[in-house]
Scaffold this motif. Structure first.
Motif, PDB file in Angstrom:
ATOM      1  N   CYS A 186       1.652   3.039  -3.128  1.00  0.00           N
ATOM      2  CA  CYS A 186       0.689   3.966  -3.731  1.00  0.00           C
ATOM      3  C   CYS A 186       1.077   5.419  -3.521  1.00  0.00           C
ATOM      4  O   CYS A 186       0.640   6.298  -4.242  1.00  0.00           O
ATOM      5  N   GLY A 187       1.854   5.674  -2.482  1.00  0.00           N
ATOM      6  CA  GLY A 187       2.085   7.059  -2.090  1.00  0.00           C
ATOM      7  C   GLY A 187       3.274   7.689  -2.738  1.00  0.00           C
ATOM      8  O   GLY A 187       3.655   8.793  -2.388  1.00  0.00           O
ATOM      9  N   PRO A 240       0.518   8.249   3.677  1.00  0.00           N
ATOM     10  CA  PRO A 240       0.084   8.797   2.377  1.00  0.00           C
ATOM     11  C   PRO A 240      -0.258   7.703   1.372  1.00  0.00           C
ATOM     12  O   PRO A 240      -1.161   7.855   0.552  1.00  0.00           O
ATOM     13  N   GLY A 241       0.462   6.586   1.471  1.00  0.00           N
ATOM     14  CA  GLY A 241       0.177   5.470   0.567  1.00  0.00           C
ATOM     15  C   GLY A 241      -1.212   4.919   0.809  1.00  0.00           C
ATOM     16  O   GLY A 241      -1.979   4.679  -0.132  1.00  0.00           O
ATOM     17  N   LEU A 242      -1.532   4.757   2.072  1.00  0.00           N
ATOM     18  CA  LEU A 242      -2.856   4.236   2.435  1.00  0.00           C
ATOM     19  C   LEU A 242      -3.945   5.209   1.991  1.00  0.00           C
ATOM     20  O   LEU A 242      -4.975   4.802   1.442  1.00  0.00           O
ATOM     21  N   LEU A 254       0.830  -1.208   0.000  1.00  0.00           N
ATOM     22  CA  LEU A 254       0.000   0.000   0.000  1.00  0.00           C
ATOM     23  C   LEU A 254       0.864   1.258   0.000  1.00  0.00           C
ATOM     24  O   LEU A 254       0.517   2.280  -0.585  1.00  0.00           O
ATOM     25  N   THR A 255       1.998   1.155   0.675  1.00  0.00           N
ATOM     26  CA  THR A 255       2.916   2.297   0.704  1.00  0.00           C
ATOM     27  C   THR A 255       3.345   2.689  -0.703  1.00  0.00           C
ATOM     28  O   THR A 255       3.605   3.857  -0.983  1.00  0.00           O
ATOM     29  N   ASP A 284      -8.873   8.657 -11.936  1.00  0.00           N
ATOM     30  CA  ASP A 284      -8.354   7.663 -11.003  1.00  0.00           C
ATOM     31  C   ASP A 284      -7.225   8.167 -10.120  1.00  0.00           C
ATOM     32  O   ASP A 284      -6.752   7.449  -9.282  1.00  0.00           O
ATOM     33  N   VAL A 289      -8.323   6.554  -1.672  1.00  0.00           N
ATOM     34  CA  VAL A 289      -8.925   7.515  -2.614  1.00  0.00           C
ATOM     35  C   VAL A 289      -9.113   6.855  -3.973  1.00  0.00           C
ATOM     36  O   VAL A 289     -10.164   6.966  -4.605  1.00  0.00           O
ATOM     37  N   ARG A 290      -8.081   6.143  -4.408  1.00  0.00           N
ATOM     38  CA  ARG A 290      -8.173   5.501  -5.719  1.00  0.00           C
ATOM     39  C   ARG A 290      -9.200   4.369  -5.718  1.00  0.00           C
ATOM     40  O   ARG A 290      -9.817   4.086  -6.746  1.00  0.00           O
ATOM     41  N   LEU A 340       3.714   4.946   4.732  1.00  0.00           N
ATOM     42  CA  LEU A 340       2.492   4.135   4.795  1.00  0.00           C
ATOM     43  C   LEU A 340       1.235   5.013   4.762  1.00  0.00           C
ATOM     44  O   LEU A 340       0.292   4.719   4.042  1.00  0.00           O
ATOM     45  N   ASN A 356      -4.853   0.549  -9.320  1.00  0.00           N
ATOM     46  CA  ASN A 356      -4.432   1.540  -8.317  1.00  0.00           C
ATOM     47  C   ASN A 356      -2.943   1.868  -8.436  1.00  0.00           C
ATOM     48  O   ASN A 356      -2.400   2.580  -7.605  1.00  0.00           O
ATOM     49  N   ARG A 357      -2.310   1.330  -9.412  1.00  0.00           N
ATOM     50  CA  ARG A 357      -0.911   1.609  -9.767  1.00  0.00           C
ATOM     51  C   ARG A 357       0.075   1.279  -8.654  1.00  0.00           C
ATOM     52  O   ARG A 357       1.061   1.982  -8.448  1.00  0.00           O
ATOM     53  N   VAL A 358      -0.233   0.212  -7.933  1.00  0.00           N
ATOM     54  CA  VAL A 358       0.665  -0.197  -6.856  1.00  0.00           C
ATOM     55  C   VAL A 358       1.966  -0.751  -7.430  1.00  0.00           C
ATOM     56  O   VAL A 358       3.046  -0.449  -6.930  1.00  0.00           O
ATOM     57  N   ALA A 361      -3.320  11.428  -5.583  1.00  0.00           N
ATOM     58  CA  ALA A 361      -2.273  11.940  -4.699  1.00  0.00           C
ATOM     59  C   ALA A 361      -0.933  12.148  -5.367  1.00  0.00           C
ATOM     60  O   ALA A 361       0.057  12.319  -4.701  1.00  0.00           O
ATOM     61  N   THR A 363      -3.794   7.388  -0.427  1.00  0.00           N
ATOM     62  CA  THR A 363      -3.913   7.341  -1.890  1.00  0.00           C
ATOM     63  C   THR A 363      -4.656   6.096  -2.333  1.00  0.00           C
ATOM     64  O   THR A 363      -5.520   6.147  -3.217  1.00  0.00           O
ATOM     65  N   PHE A 364      -4.317   4.980  -1.697  1.00  0.00           N
ATOM     66  CA  PHE A 364      -4.973   3.724  -2.072  1.00  0.00           C
ATOM     67  C   PHE A 364      -6.479   3.818  -1.852  1.00  0.00           C
ATOM     68  O   PHE A 364      -7.278   3.410  -2.693  1.00  0.00           O
TER      69      PHE A 364
END
Lengths: 455, 557
Positions: free
Chosen positions: A20-21, B174-176, A17-18, A44, B181-182, B172, B109-111, A47, B178-179
């Motif tokens: 994503c940021g 901001p990643g969470l 998940l990290t 889509d 939101v997406r 974590l 989600n572009r992970v 951030a 963003t995840f």
């Protein structure tokens, strides 16, 4: 045990998940496909830095030759980025030629992860354009205030860059803008030439006496020094034998570049002259890299492009450059060039085009020329060339400008398959120079072999 | 002291609810299967017709939807008939749907793309991660009791906190954010629903009461357990090895440039690669006059001209056969003798073993770059040393030897042997270590008995050591032979300026892998390149098969 399992799963999920940021707000853009360069589609994304600022993110790439160039291009990217409010730039230095810059790029295009703007050599333009991988930006250029016009750039490359493969006319399409140009010159070891008592090729050139005969005289004199000393050195890629064919009045292609003329009497004469030099043992063996022995001070004259200048500035002997010697048809050099092109899948063609115009701006080209590797491709401002002439050593920078004035622009081959052409021609020339194939046989069959790569 | 893990371990156990009993659940699963089957049929149709899908993406979508559709059909029929096999296939379909939904969610989600950025920022969390590692080491002190036990407990808590700090440091939160939101988009929410539903369906169907109701045997249960256990590896194998392998087989039957739609050609690529033609030239006839149209001369013996449609491919085959013929013995036979030397108990012998092994762990590119400098005909060390030796020999009265000034990299007759030298140098040490392991397994009493019988050193080596080393020799020859047939990296670095790259002067070092690389990455002919790869695969397979046969005959004989 069960707890550890859950913790491990939690840790991996959290790390995923990290991702994503974008690293928690670091100033980077996604390295994903061209879709990922979008930032404000509103469908889509939430951030990205670009989204947060409303900027368009553009990725661009060149093929630098060394770390100095990487630093320079990165600095240019930062400078443009800071001056251009609406766009965020990410510069990606590509690999060098030997690390297969084009192969990586092609793979990324196939995978949809190529940058919005990238540089490719002139020989690849047709291949990329015919496969629909790069954008014909004529329409975008016509709507842009930033474009200085086709005439602002070196005419040889622009004629090929504006070729429309459907109508087969130049001046209609616009596949890219040349980043810079370059040409061949003979790099001279003045110490060896003086020691051999040979005439100075620069003086011969100034007096109009620098031709195939005097070239051979100088090479023979230097080679006669004995030991490991060699009269001259050239490398074994297509352009090197090409200048002898060009200067003999021949060349690779007919005028509209739809057939081979490597087998013509003139081209064969050029190759015969070159093969004679090798058969008399005057040069670094064809196929060996002539740069290391030249830098070791063991070669009198080495044929290479402007791009070798940065490395040669560390030479510990007196060196300079001279234009290529004149053959029966004069001194017909190559114009080497590469162009910034736009990925056909970019979502921001207007911004990508503006980026290219900024990257080929006269001031930017002057910065690159100062490094010594290349010559500016802008011809609309004489000051740019004057600045280039002042970036010494070598003292005789005029040799490169002279070389450009009587030169053939390299590729692309719009009506044929250049890689296939090159794959047939190169081993054939190697065989002739090594004496494994007669010139008669070469002349009789080479055009048939090469013409199979057209159409 | 109460640690965080102790609190975690004392939490109330929660399990997913079983909303329905087995018979009702099976009815629901049956209905779900119908819905799922229709959805998969729709997905298959979309994969066939969607204009946005091209090339490998379309093929992957077609393959995935067809496989799940097949599982749906078999599962539906099985469940309708009340067979346990229906449950197994239904489980597989729901499990794959769950995985597909999760992976697709991560993709949209572009992970996966973001993992690049994570690589750049991971360093921020490294200090905390090191702290977590130290804390974890401290937990090992628990068994010593007393104060160590307390240190271990503190270490456990510190470790958990350090892991948390690591995640926060690398981003974590901001990643969470963003995840989430997406994920709040229709497509992503749909994927979440499908994923959760599939997961619950698979879990509930997997429960013993359902198995019992369908009369599943213990064998079936054990098989499902095993497949579930192996599924990460199996799916990885399918996605990253078997899938691309089959895809390349398909591509080899097409004309495809990696960008658009492949054009199906059948076996044309293979025919063009393998087609040969023979002609008899008389009275100075050229090859084109005696060979069929489309064929060029490969080589001729006397008047007999052998032609091929793809001369370069056959040239590469000839080169690789010659290369293997020299490189294989030169990297195995000296290795065997080296191993016998290293198989002693002399002081410092382990250092020598390590020294000889070093070339095999050095990177191909680094090794080839060094050799390229050594081979330079003008300023290279090899010719320099040869010149010194020649000068030294010429000092002997009556001797007059010409310095050969060998063109290691630019003479078409020598370039392949330069490659043999580099390859053999790289692999002698590795093969010697393998032989050494074999030698150390030879029963020493056999040698003692032979010595008592009067056998000399050579007789013992030939009649005891060599036969005992047959399994090792088989492995060494087979593995080295495969490496020789796949030669690529050495060529590309030693001959970077030839055209094709790595092909050497006059194509004298062109190998099949270099050729397929040229076809694929330089000429955009991925279909043809794939066909070359499969022909090479068959060649390597045949070589290995011969080795296996010989090994088996030796073992039986």
């Amino acid at each position: 045990m069960r707890t550890k399992r859950w913790l491990a799963l939690l840790l991996v999920s959290a790390l995923a998940l990290t991702a994503c940021g974008d690293g928690g707000g670091d100033d980077t853009t996604d390295a994903g496909d061209s879709d990922d360069t979008t930032t404000d589609d509103g469908d889509d994304d939430g951030a990205d830095d670009g989204e947060a600022t409303g900027d368009v993110n553009l990725r661009w790439r060149t093929r630098p030759d060394n770390q100095q160039e990487i630093d320079l291009y990165a600095g240019i990217g930062d400078q443009i980025d800071s001056e251009w409010d609406a766009v965020s730039l990410e510069y990606e230095p590509g690999g060098s030629e030997t690390s297969s810059y084009q192969d990586v790029l092609r793979t990324e295009i196939a995978g949809g992860t190529a940058p919005d703007v990238f540089w490719i050599p002139g020989t690849d333009i047709a291949d990329f354009a015919n496969r629909g991988l790069i954008l014909d930006m004529r329409e975008v250029a016509e709507g842009s205030d930033m474009y200085a016009g086709d005439d602002a750039y070196a005419p040889g490359p622009m004629e090929l860059l504006t070729y429309n493969p459907e109508s087969q006319n130049s001046g209609e399409s616009l596949w890219g803008l040349p980043r810079d140009v370059s040409t061949f010159a003979f790099y001279l070891n003045n110490d060896l030439i003086a020691e051999a008592g040979a005439p100075d090729p620069r003086e011969l050139d100034a007096n109009g006496e620098w031709n195939w005969d005097t070239f051979r005289q100088v090479a023979e004199a230097v080679d006669a020094l004995g030991g490991d000393i060699q009269g001259f050195g050239i490398n074994n890629w297509w352009a090197n034998p090409g200048i002898w064919m060009n200067s003999a009045g021949g060349g690779f292609f007919n005028e509209d570049r739809t057939e081979s003329r490597v087998g013509s009497d003139e081209s064969v004469a050029g190759l015969e002259y070159l093969a004679g030099l090798y058969q008399d043992g005057l040069g670094v063996p064809y196929g060996e890299d002539s740069q290391p022995p030249f830098q070791a001070g063991q070669v009198g004259m080495q044929l290479t492009g402007r791009w070798s200048t940065p490395a040669y500035r560390d030479n510990d002997f007196d060196w300079d450059v001279v234009n290529i010697p004149a053959g029966p048809a004069g001194a017909v050099n190559w114009t080497f060039w590469g162009a910034y092109v736009i990925n056909a899948n970019t979502e921001h063609p207007e911004e990508a085009f503006e980026l290219i115009t900024r990257l080929t701006d006269g001031d930017v080209q002057a910065q690159i020329a100062e490094l010594g590797a290349n010559i500016p491709s802008r011809v609309d401002n004489p000051d740019t060339i004057d600045q280039f002439l002042g970036f010494t050593p070598p003292a005789n920078n005029q040799a490169f400008i002279d070389g450009l004035e009587t030169s053939e622009p390299e590729g692309p081959l719009w009506e044929g398959d250049w890689p296939a052409f090159d794959s047939i021609l190169a081993p054939a020339i190697e065989a002739v120079i090594a004496g494994d194939r007669s010139l008669e046989d070469f002349a009789a069959t080479i055009d048939d072999e090469l013409n199979a790569t057209f159409g | 002291m109460t640690t965080l893990t102790a609190v975690w371990d004392r939490r109330p156990r929660w399990r997913l609810p079983r909303a329905f009993d087995a018979p009702r659940w099976l009815t629901i699963v049956l209905c779900w299967r119908v819905v799922h089957l229709l959805a998969m049929a729709g997905a298959l149709g979309w994969a066939l017709t969607a204009p946005t899908l091209e090339g490998p993406a379309r093929i992957a979508a077609l393959a995935a939807s067809a496989i799940v559709l097949l599982l749906d059909v078999v599962g539906l029929v099985g469940l309708a008939r009340g067979r346990a096999v229906g449950r197994s296939y239904s489980l597989a379909a729901d499990y794959l749907t769950f995985l597909g939904a999760v992976l697709f969610l991560l993709h949209v989600n572009r992970v996966f793309v973001g993992l690049d950025a994570l690589g750049e920022t991971f360093s921020r969390g490294v200090p905390f991660l090191l702290l977590a590692v130290l804390a974890w080491i401290a937990t090992g002190l628990e068994e010593r009791g007393g104060v160590f036990e307390r240190i271990a407990r503190v270490g456990r808590s510190v470790g958990l906190l350090a892991i948390g700090a690591t995640l926060l440091a690398v981003g974590l939160l901001p990643g969470l954010a963003t995840f989430l939101v997406r994920t709040a988009q229709p497509l992503q929410l749909g994927l979440v629903v499908v994923g959760l539903a599939s997961a619950y369906l698979a879990w509930r169907t997997f429960q013993p009461d359902v198995a019992q109701h369908l009369g599943a045997t213990n064998q079936t249960t054990r098989t499902l357990d095993g497949l579930l256990f192996a599924s990460p590896n199996l799916l990885g194998f399918a996605a990253f090895f078997a899938g691309p392998l089959l895809f390349s087989l398909f591509v080899s039957l097409t004309a495809w440039d990696a960008f658009g739609e492949p054009e199906f050609l059948g076996l044309d690529n293979y025919v063009n690669i393998l087609a040969l033609n023979v002609g008899i030239a008389s009275g100075g006839q050229s090859a084109s006059e005696v060979l069929a149209a489309g064929y060029s001369e490969w080589f001729r013996i006397g008047n007999v001209v052998l032609g091929a449609r793809d001369v370069l491919f056959w040239r590469s085959i000839r080169n690789i056969v010659f290369f293997t013929a020299f490189a294989l013995p030169l990297s195995t036979i000296p290795a065997l003798f080296l191993a016998t030397l290293l198989n002693s108990k002399a002081p410092g012998i382990k250092v020598f073993r390590a020294i000889y092994f070093v070339p095999s762990i050095a990177g191909v590119v680094a090794v080839a770059l060094i050799w390229r400098q050594l081979f330079d005909s003008t300023i290279g060390w090899l010719n320099y040393l040869i010149s010194i030796v020649v000068t030294w020999l010429n000092a002997i009265p009556g001797l007059s030897i010409t310095d050969p000034r060998i063109q290691w990299l630019s003479d078409a007759d020598i370039a392949l042997f330069s490659l043999v030298i580099v390859f053999s140098w790289m692999f002698i040490g590795y093969n010697a270590v393998l032989f050494l392991a074999g030698l150390q397994g030879v029963d020493n009493t056999l040698h003692e008995a032979a010595m008592l019988d009067g056998a000399n050193r050579w007789q013992r080596f030939r009649n005891i050591t060599l036969p005992a080393l047959k399994p090792t020799t088989f492995f060494v020859v087979a593995s080295t032979g495969i490496l020789t047939l796949q030669l690529f990296g050495e060529n590309v670095v030693l001959f970077p300026t030839t055209t094709p790259i790595g092909a050497g002067p006059q194509n004298s070092t062109l190998t099949p892998v270099v050729y397929l690389y040229e076809q694929g990455f330089r000429r955009f002919s991925f279909g043809y390149a794939s066909a070359v790869a499969w022909v090479l695969f068959i060649l390597i397979f045949a070589f290995t098969l011969v080795q296996f046969r010989r090994q088996r005959e030796d073992a039986e004989g």
